[in-house]
Design an enzyme around this catalytic site. Structure first.
Site, short mmCIF file in Angstrom:
data_model
loop_
_atom_site.label_atom_id
_atom_site.label_comp_id
_atom_site.label_asym_id
_atom_site.label_seq_id
_atom_site.Cartn_x
_atom_site.Cartn_y
_atom_site.Cartn_z
N GLY A 53 -4.27 -4.41 7.49
CA GLY A 53 -4.77 -3.31 6.07
C GLY A 53 -5.62 -3.69 5.15
O GLY A 53 -6.25 -4.59 5.17
N ILE A 54 -4.80 -3.29 4.00
CA ILE A 54 -4.57 -3.36 2.51
C ILE A 54 -5.32 -4.86 2.62
O ILE A 54 -6.63 -5.71 1.83
CB ILE A 54 -4.46 -2.82 1.40
CG1 ILE A 54 -4.86 -0.60 1.71
CG2 ILE A 54 -5.10 -3.34 0.22
CD1 ILE A 54 -3.13 -0.61 1.62
N GLY A 55 -4.27 -5.39 2.93
CA GLY A 55 -3.94 -7.28 2.42
C GLY A 55 -5.03 -7.92 3.46
O GLY A 55 -5.37 -9.16 2.66
N TYR A 110 11.46 5.16 1.04
CA TYR A 110 9.81 4.63 0.67
C TYR A 110 9.45 4.89 -0.81
O TYR A 110 9.09 3.67 -1.77
CB TYR A 110 9.16 4.71 1.45
CG TYR A 110 7.41 4.58 1.78
CD1 TYR A 110 7.11 3.10 1.88
CD2 TYR A 110 6.24 5.34 0.50
CE1 TYR A 110 6.00 2.33 1.60
CE2 TYR A 110 5.23 5.04 0.43
CZ TYR A 110 4.89 2.86 1.14
OH TYR A 110 3.30 2.48 0.98
N GLY A 128 1.25 -9.92 3.51
CA GLY A 128 0.76 -8.80 4.24
C GLY A 128 -0.64 -8.97 4.33
O GLY A 128 -0.87 -7.21 4.23
N SER A 140 2.36 2.50 -5.55
CA SER A 140 2.26 3.97 -4.33
C SER A 140 2.49 4.42 -5.25
O SER A 140 3.21 5.18 -6.20
CB SER A 140 2.64 3.73 -2.98
OG SER A 140 1.92 5.20 -2.65
#
Ligand SMILES: NC(=O)c1ccc[n+]([C@@H]2O[C@H](COP(=O)([O-])OP(=O)(O)OC[C@H]3O[C@@H](n4cnc5c(N)ncnc54)[C@H](OP(=O)(O)O)[C@@H]3O)[C@@H](O)[C@H]2O)c1
Length: 281
Positions: free
Chosen positions: A14-16, A164, A10, A139
């Site tokens: 984004g974050i990755g 999720y 990922g 999360s």
């Protein structure tokens, strides 16, 4: 991180993406796992521009398919004699229920089984490279979730947020059992909540969910740069070298829900996951 090898999923977004660029900037050689050639090559080009000294590389796999998870893990294990850190980070939320070719619900397959199988496939390399680290992006969405071990595929009353949250609870339970199993080996396992982050997260969820997340992101979300901080911290900071089995937020240990601290559930989830992956425990 000079000379360290870090495998990350990922990292095309984004974050990755931010975490990979930061770790490369610290001297790590990054090994990316991505599904899309165009996005993958763009991510690799950014890494090479940021840290041209290291031979960053990329492997392609759709991490929602068991065969692909196993193939890419074997490919990386064959290419990399040592792995200092594995960052399981690719994930998504789907507003409607999809079943993969393996008869797994898509959220569960991508958000949990890919973490589980990639870690399993790279385990020997991590052990041989100890001290080494596994970092799992979980999360705070786990806070609204319960794990129903009799309905891991969310066949009953599917909701995107529920599936999720459950997958993110699975990330924490997986991290706990992994840490227990790795105790004394020099390989640590930790997980984190990155915050609510304005990434592409939710854009592909579909329907009202995408609309709602887009709205909330505009109102409340932090940047990907801020969101990546805890991920980078867990993969690189000397202070956490000996910490294992913990959940972090804002670079500090945090307490997940009671359900997320249930070691018996964590062990059952491991056994069920191994069965679903058709592998020996
Ligand atoms: N954003 C938030 O507020 C938030 C909050 C808590 C936790 N998280 C977690 O943070 C992690 C990263 O999410 P993000 O916010 O950075 O979202 P993002 O921008 O949507 O990035 C998701 C990444 O996962 C990859 N991916 C998705 N499906 C894949 C598949 N089938 N095979 C391989 N790779 C796949 C994407 O690849 P492509 O580029 O090809 O799409 C992308 O690189 C996720 O685990 C998410 O659950 C996010």
């Amino acid at each position: 991180m000079q000379g360290k090898v870090v495998v990350i999923t990922g990292a095309t977004s984004g974050i990755g993406q931010v975490a990979a660029e930061r770790l490369a900037g610290m001297g790590a050689r990054m090994v990316l796992v991505a599904r899309d050639k165009g996005r993958g090559e763009a991510a690799l080009a950014r890494l090479r521009a940021r840290a041209p000294g290291a031979a960053h590389s990329i492997h392609y796999a759709d991490l929602s398919r068991l065969a692909e998870m196993k193939r890419v893990a074997a490919e990386i294990a064959a290419a990399e004699p040592r792995i200092d850190a594995l960052i399981n980070n690719a994930g998504a939320l789907f507003s409607s229920r999809h079943v993969t070719e393996d008869r797994l619900e898509l959220t569960f397959a991508l958000n949990h089984m890919a973490y589980f199988l990639l870690t399993h496939g790279l385990r020997e390399r991590l052990l041989a490279s100890a001290p080494a680290r596994v970092v799992n992006t979980a999360s705070d969405a786990h806070k609204r979730a319960n794990l129903d071990l009799d309905d891991l595929q969310s066949a009953n009353g599917y909701s995107g947020f529920k599936a999720y949250g459950r997958s993110k609870l699975a990330n924490i339970l997986f991290t706990r059992d992994l840490a227990r199993r790795l105790a004394g080996t020099g390989v640590t396992a930790n997980c984190l909540h990155p915050g609510f982050v304005a990434t592409r997260f939710g854009d592909q969820s579909g329907g009202f969910v995408s609309y709602a997340i887009r709205f909330w992101k505009k109102m409340f979300a932090i940047s990907s740069e801020e969101g990546a901080e805890t991920l980078v911290h867990l993969a690189s900071a000397p202070e956490v070298a000996n910490v294992s089995g913990a959940y972090f937020y804002k670079c500090r240990p945090a307490t997940p829900t009671k359900e997320a601290q249930d070691d018996a559930a964590a062990q059952r989830l491991w056994i069920e996951s191994a069965k679903l992956a058709r592998m020996e425990d």
